[in-house]
Write a protein that holds these residues in place. Sequence first.
Motif, PDB file in Angstrom:
ATOM      1  N   TRP A  41       0.816  -1.207   0.000  1.00 50.63           N
ATOM      2  CA  TRP A  41       0.000   0.000   0.000  1.00 50.63           C
ATOM      3  C   TRP A  41       0.855   1.264   0.000  1.00 50.63           C
ATOM      4  O   TRP A  41       0.494   2.270  -0.641  1.00 50.63           O
ATOM      5  CB  TRP A  41      -0.951   0.011   1.192  1.00 50.63           C
ATOM      6  N   LYS A  75       0.109   3.827  -2.990  1.00 50.41           N
ATOM      7  CA  LYS A  75      -0.397   5.154  -2.667  1.00 50.41           C
ATOM      8  C   LYS A  75       0.573   6.267  -3.046  1.00 50.41           C
ATOM      9  O   LYS A  75       0.272   7.454  -2.890  1.00 50.41           O
ATOM     10  CB  LYS A  75      -0.736   5.235  -1.173  1.00 50.41           C
ATOM     11  N   LEU A 134       3.390   7.104  -1.597  1.00 54.23           N
ATOM     12  CA  LEU A 134       3.892   7.828  -0.437  1.00 54.23           C
ATOM     13  C   LEU A 134       5.389   8.125  -0.597  1.00 54.23           C
ATOM     14  O   LEU A 134       6.126   7.365  -1.228  1.00 54.23           O
ATOM     15  CB  LEU A 134       3.680   7.019   0.843  1.00 54.23           C
ATOM     16  N   SER A 164      -5.696   6.210   9.568  1.00 55.84           N
ATOM     17  CA  SER A 164      -6.206   5.654   8.314  1.00 55.84           C
ATOM     18  C   SER A 164      -6.053   4.143   8.369  1.00 55.84           C
ATOM     19  O   SER A 164      -5.183   3.622   9.072  1.00 55.84           O
ATOM     20  CB  SER A 164      -5.460   6.222   7.103  1.00 55.84           C
ATOM     21  N   TRP A 181      -5.754   0.535   6.077  1.00 49.58           N
ATOM     22  CA  TRP A 181      -5.461  -0.082   4.787  1.00 49.58           C
ATOM     23  C   TRP A 181      -5.945  -1.523   4.809  1.00 49.58           C
ATOM     24  O   TRP A 181      -5.570  -2.293   5.697  1.00 49.58           O
ATOM     25  CB  TRP A 181      -3.964  -0.031   4.501  1.00 49.58           C
TER      26      TRP A 181
END
Length: 278
Positions: free
Chosen positions: A120, A124, A126, A197, A199
């Motif tokens: 993730w 995403k 990041l 958050s 995931w």
Amino acid sequence: MRFGFVTCVELGLLCMEEIYSLGGTLELVLTLPDEKARAKSGRIYPDAFCGKHGIPLIKIGHINHPDAVAAIRGAAIDWLFIIGWSQIANEEALSIPRMGALGMHPTLLPEGRGRAAIPWAILKGLSRTGVTLFRLAPGVDTGAIAAKVELAISCGETATTLYERVIIAHRTLMREAWPALDAGTIRFTPQDETLASYWPGRTPEDGRILPTMTVAEVDRLVRAVTRPYPGAFLEQEGVVSRIWRGRIVSRGDRPSPGALRFAVADGEFEALEWDRQC
């Protein structure tokens, strides 16, 4: 302080090795039975380590099983590390150690609670991630934070390279936090729920490449789920091609020898390392 450890993967073993390199000891290690989860990424068998150091080793199918609970209670520990273990410990198991239980999560909590942290982080886009040491509590990755190690994510980062650095970061975090843990002076900061958050978990099917994807999305997917994960895959006329490494094709680029080139929504992608599966 007396410590126990629950793990079945490489990063947990490395943390245990770090504890012993710092002069610490463990009173108990719990792991999975040998025949269970053999295909789990990074699966290890701590028998040799525990035998070398004279640590009681208990093999359990689930952390909440009565045998596991009895073993934890019998060890009379202050802290229980549960690292590299996918099962959620219930309140009974968490309440047995005198000080509590500790976990490490491969994100900068409270961001990225949940599963599949490494894929993730790349999917995403990041620019940074890390590993967080925290007190385990009811809920998913919700407990108070003791320490973090931050990692930068490069634009070409793959699951392979990030996984390797995350493993090293676990060991670094253990080394930095151990003195305060052993002395009983570790401090915790509650997580900021406004920044939390979650995931979700991922399955091999989530690695499917669709013709509606952009080349940037395909590139991120290939990098995010390459080894040690199941890999991205393309299905054409019933033939599945598993893709481990590739590149976005620029206009006028000549095909690379042995590569698999295919079109998606806004351009072409070339698989440079791939397997064909019938």
